[in-house]
Write a protein that holds these residues in place. Structure first.
Motif, PDB file in Angstrom:
ATOM      1  N   UNK A  12     -54.358 -24.106  14.132  1.00 14.60           N
ATOM      2  CA  UNK A  12     -55.035 -23.582  12.939  1.00 14.60           C
ATOM      3  C   UNK A  12     -54.786 -24.450  11.706  1.00 14.60           C
ATOM      4  N   UNK A  13     -53.532 -24.937  11.585  1.00 16.21           N
ATOM      5  CA  UNK A  13     -53.192 -25.729  10.401  1.00 16.21           C
ATOM      6  C   UNK A  13     -53.153 -27.236  10.704  1.00 16.21           C
ATOM      7  N   UNK A  14     -53.767 -27.622  11.838  1.00 16.33           N
ATOM      8  CA  UNK A  14     -53.829 -29.033  12.230  1.00 16.33           C
ATOM      9  C   UNK A  14     -52.440 -29.682  12.250  1.00 16.33           C
ATOM     10  N   UNK A  15     -51.498 -28.983  12.905  1.00 13.55           N
ATOM     11  CA  UNK A  15     -50.130 -29.503  12.980  1.00 13.55           C
ATOM     12  C   UNK A  15     -49.796 -29.847  14.430  1.00 13.55           C
ATOM     13  N   UNK A  16     -48.778 -30.677  14.588  1.00 15.56           N
ATOM     14  CA  UNK A  16     -48.318 -31.017  15.935  1.00 15.56           C
ATOM     15  C   UNK A  16     -46.858 -30.629  16.092  1.00 15.56           C
ATOM     16  N   UNK A  17     -46.490 -30.404  17.345  1.00 19.50           N
ATOM     17  CA  UNK A  17     -45.129 -29.958  17.638  1.00 19.50           C
ATOM     18  C   UNK A  17     -44.086 -30.915  17.053  1.00 19.50           C
ATOM     19  N   UNK A  18     -44.390 -32.218  17.089  1.00 23.11           N
ATOM     20  CA  UNK A  18     -43.398 -33.201  16.631  1.00 23.11           C
ATOM     21  C   UNK A  18     -43.120 -33.110  15.128  1.00 23.11           C
ATOM     22  N   UNK A  34     -48.727 -28.563   3.982  1.00 25.82           N
ATOM     23  CA  UNK A  34     -49.412 -27.348   4.456  1.00 25.82           C
ATOM     24  C   UNK A  34     -48.648 -26.056   4.128  1.00 25.82           C
ATOM     25  N   UNK A  35     -47.399 -26.202   3.675  1.00 26.61           N
ATOM     26  CA  UNK A  35     -46.572 -25.001   3.452  1.00 26.61           C
ATOM     27  C   UNK A  35     -47.224 -24.039   2.459  1.00 26.61           C
ATOM     28  N   UNK A  36     -47.848 -24.595   1.428  1.00 24.01           N
ATOM     29  CA  UNK A  36     -48.407 -23.743   0.380  1.00 24.01           C
ATOM     30  C   UNK A  36     -49.523 -22.874   0.947  1.00 24.01           C
ATOM     31  N   UNK A  37     -50.399 -23.491   1.744  1.00 26.35           N
ATOM     32  CA  UNK A  37     -51.523 -22.749   2.322  1.00 26.35           C
ATOM     33  C   UNK A  37     -51.028 -21.669   3.296  1.00 26.35           C
ATOM     34  N   UNK A  38     -50.026 -22.039   4.106  1.00 28.91           N
ATOM     35  CA  UNK A  38     -49.487 -21.078   5.070  1.00 28.91           C
ATOM     36  C   UNK A  38     -48.856 -19.894   4.322  1.00 28.91           C
ATOM     37  N   UNK A  39     -48.105 -20.222   3.255  1.00 26.96           N
ATOM     38  CA  UNK A  39     -47.460 -19.179   2.458  1.00 26.96           C
ATOM     39  C   UNK A  39     -48.485 -18.227   1.851  1.00 26.96           C
ATOM     40  N   UNK A  40     -49.602 -18.808   1.408  1.00 28.22           N
ATOM     41  CA  UNK A  40     -50.670 -18.005   0.802  1.00 28.22           C
ATOM     42  C   UNK A  40     -51.297 -17.082   1.870  1.00 28.22           C
ATOM     43  N   UNK A  41     -51.594 -17.637   3.043  1.00 26.37           N
ATOM     44  CA  UNK A  41     -52.159 -16.839   4.136  1.00 26.37           C
ATOM     45  C   UNK A  41     -51.195 -15.728   4.546  1.00 26.37           C
ATOM     46  N   UNK A  42     -49.891 -16.056   4.508  1.00 26.43           N
ATOM     47  CA  UNK A  42     -48.886 -15.064   4.899  1.00 26.43           C
ATOM     48  C   UNK A  42     -48.861 -13.905   3.908  1.00 26.43           C
ATOM     49  N   UNK A  55     -55.356  -5.810  23.906  1.00 27.54           N
ATOM     50  CA  UNK A  55     -55.121  -7.241  24.135  1.00 27.54           C
ATOM     51  C   UNK A  55     -54.779  -7.895  22.804  1.00 27.54           C
ATOM     52  N   UNK A  56     -53.483  -8.078  22.497  1.00 29.51           N
ATOM     53  CA  UNK A  56     -53.136  -8.661  21.199  1.00 29.51           C
ATOM     54  C   UNK A  56     -53.749 -10.049  21.040  1.00 29.51           C
ATOM     55  N   UNK A  57     -54.174 -10.352  19.845  1.00 27.07           N
ATOM     56  CA  UNK A  57     -54.772 -11.661  19.562  1.00 27.07           C
ATOM     57  C   UNK A  57     -53.665 -12.715  19.520  1.00 27.07           C
ATOM     58  N   UNK A  58     -53.788 -13.712  20.374  1.00 29.28           N
ATOM     59  CA  UNK A  58     -52.781 -14.776  20.422  1.00 29.28           C
ATOM     60  C   UNK A  58     -53.360 -16.038  19.793  1.00 29.28           C
ATOM     61  N   UNK A  59     -53.039 -16.235  18.547  1.00 34.73           N
ATOM     62  CA  UNK A  59     -53.584 -17.409  17.863  1.00 34.73           C
ATOM     63  C   UNK A  59     -52.646 -18.604  18.042  1.00 34.73           C
ATOM     64  N   UNK A  74     -45.829 -15.435  13.552  1.00 34.60           N
ATOM     65  CA  UNK A  74     -46.087 -16.854  13.816  1.00 34.60           C
ATOM     66  C   UNK A  74     -46.048 -17.672  12.528  1.00 34.60           C
ATOM     67  N   UNK A  75     -46.615 -17.112  11.473  1.00 34.35           N
ATOM     68  CA  UNK A  75     -46.593 -17.851  10.201  1.00 34.35           C
ATOM     69  C   UNK A  75     -45.167 -17.935   9.659  1.00 34.35           C
ATOM     70  N   UNK A  76     -44.382 -16.863   9.839  1.00 29.78           N
ATOM     71  CA  UNK A  76     -42.982 -16.900   9.392  1.00 29.78           C
ATOM     72  C   UNK A  76     -42.222 -17.994  10.153  1.00 29.78           C
TER      73      UNK A  76
END
Ligand SMILES: [Zn+2]
Length: 331
Positions: free
Chosen positions: A222-228, A28-36, A213-217, A14-16
């Motif tokens: 999580x990163x306060x983002x919207x589809x748009x 937010x890319x930097x934080x996501x990259x760090x979490x990844x 039951x895989x965790x579906x996050x 999901x993060x990828x």
């Protein structure tokens, strides 16, 4: 013998997908990259045990990354579960570098690395909680009482393990991954009564797999983002821009010229990982900016996906395994 082989958790996929679909300038890319990177390291740590488990694999049914229901809607997650007719091992894998100090009085794990101190949840408490939860789960499903032995495995060979002076005993349950097979062998000799028959082992194995039951996050939330905010279009696998155009029966990148048969599958996977597990023709066209309803219909209808609804309002259920297999066969 592996009953559930080593896998990559959905949170990584999901993060990828999020990094594929977020504009290069997004803050937010930097934080996501760090979490990844943290998630990659954790997964790599667990996978590194595969080598060491080769020494004992014939004696156990092995399950990687099991997430089972506990009570009141809670779940518990076990990195590795080893089941034999005599006993069960629960392994909690820690891929943490530096000096790891187990403070049994304060019940915390303190990591010192390059003069920086950091506190982590106490793994000893964690494994005892998992032991208790698994015991509950097995009781609830009327599995015969079997000893459960929890172990913490440090998968970073360079980590230095230390304990407070009153707590040398914790090394009964904390071990470096290279010593794991020998630790398991010496512990298992304490349990010589066969508790589970072959039939009961098979039943337990199905029970565990059925209840996994895989965790579906929701990574957007999580990163306060919207589809748009996501990049739309069919992305090129080579240059990662949304430049894929439909030619006669294949996709061609308008930017780098790369050709692909299955580029749209990646978009379906991204949609599944980030937005919803089902999709309609209209939603797919909105996401990929395809113009033609009939071309989109053809693309979706040939896929091995379950669907419901009438032809015009058809909703397709997106299946990660099936879609990923198609992508693997591209080019
Ligand atoms: Zn390209």
């Amino acid at each position: 013998m592996y009953k559930k082989t080593f896998t990559t958790p959905f949170s990584i996929y999901k993060k990828e997908a999020l990094l594929r679909r977020l504009p290069a300038s997004h803050p937010q890319r930097e934080r996501i990259g760090q979490d990844l990177r943290i998630a990659y390291a954790g997964n790599q740590g667990e996978r590194s045990l595969e080598f060491h488990l080769n020494f004992t694999r014939d004696d156990y049914l092995i399950f990687h990354d099991l997430r089972l229901p506990w009570i009141n809607g809670y779940h518990f997650q076990i990195d590795l579960l080893l089941v034999s007719p005599f006993c069960i091992f629960i392994l909690e894998v820690k891929h943490i570098a530096g000096k790891l100090y187990f403070d049994d009085t304060a019940q915390q794990l303190i990591r010192t690395n390059e003069d920086k101190e950091e506190v982590f949840p106490y793994p000893i408490t964690q494994i005892h909680r998992h032991q208790h939860q698994l015991q509950d789960f097995l009781n609830r499903h009327a599995v015969p009482a079997i000893p459960i032995i929890p172990l913490v495995v440090s998968s970073k060979s360079s980590s230095l393990l230390q304990a407070s002076s009153n707590a040398a005993h914790i090394f009964d349950s904390v071990v470096h991954s290279a010593s794991l097979p020998f630790k398991i062998n010496s512990l298992k000799n304490r349990f010589r009564t066969q508790i589970l028959s072959q039939h009961q082992l098979d039943e337990l194995s199905s029970l565990l797999l059925k209840n996994h039951t895989p965790l579906m996050t929701n990574e957007l939330a999580r990163y306060h983002l919207q589809e748009k905010q996501l990049i739309k279009g069919i992305l090129c696998i080579r240059c990662t821009t949304p430049s894929m155009r439909r030619e006669w029966g294949y996709w061609k990148c308008g930017r780098c010229g790369f050709q692909s048969i299955h580029a749209h599958i990646q978009s379906l996977i991204d949609y599944l990982l980030l937005i919803d597990h089902e999709i309609t023709n209209k939603r797919f066209r909105d996401f990929t900016l395809l113009n033609s309803r009939s071309v989109t219909s053809k693309l979706l209808n040939v896929l091995p996906l379950k669907h419901h609804g009438t032809y015009k309002n058809r909703t397709y259920l997106l299946d990660f395994e099936k879609l990923s297999q198609l992508l693997d066969h591209d080019e």
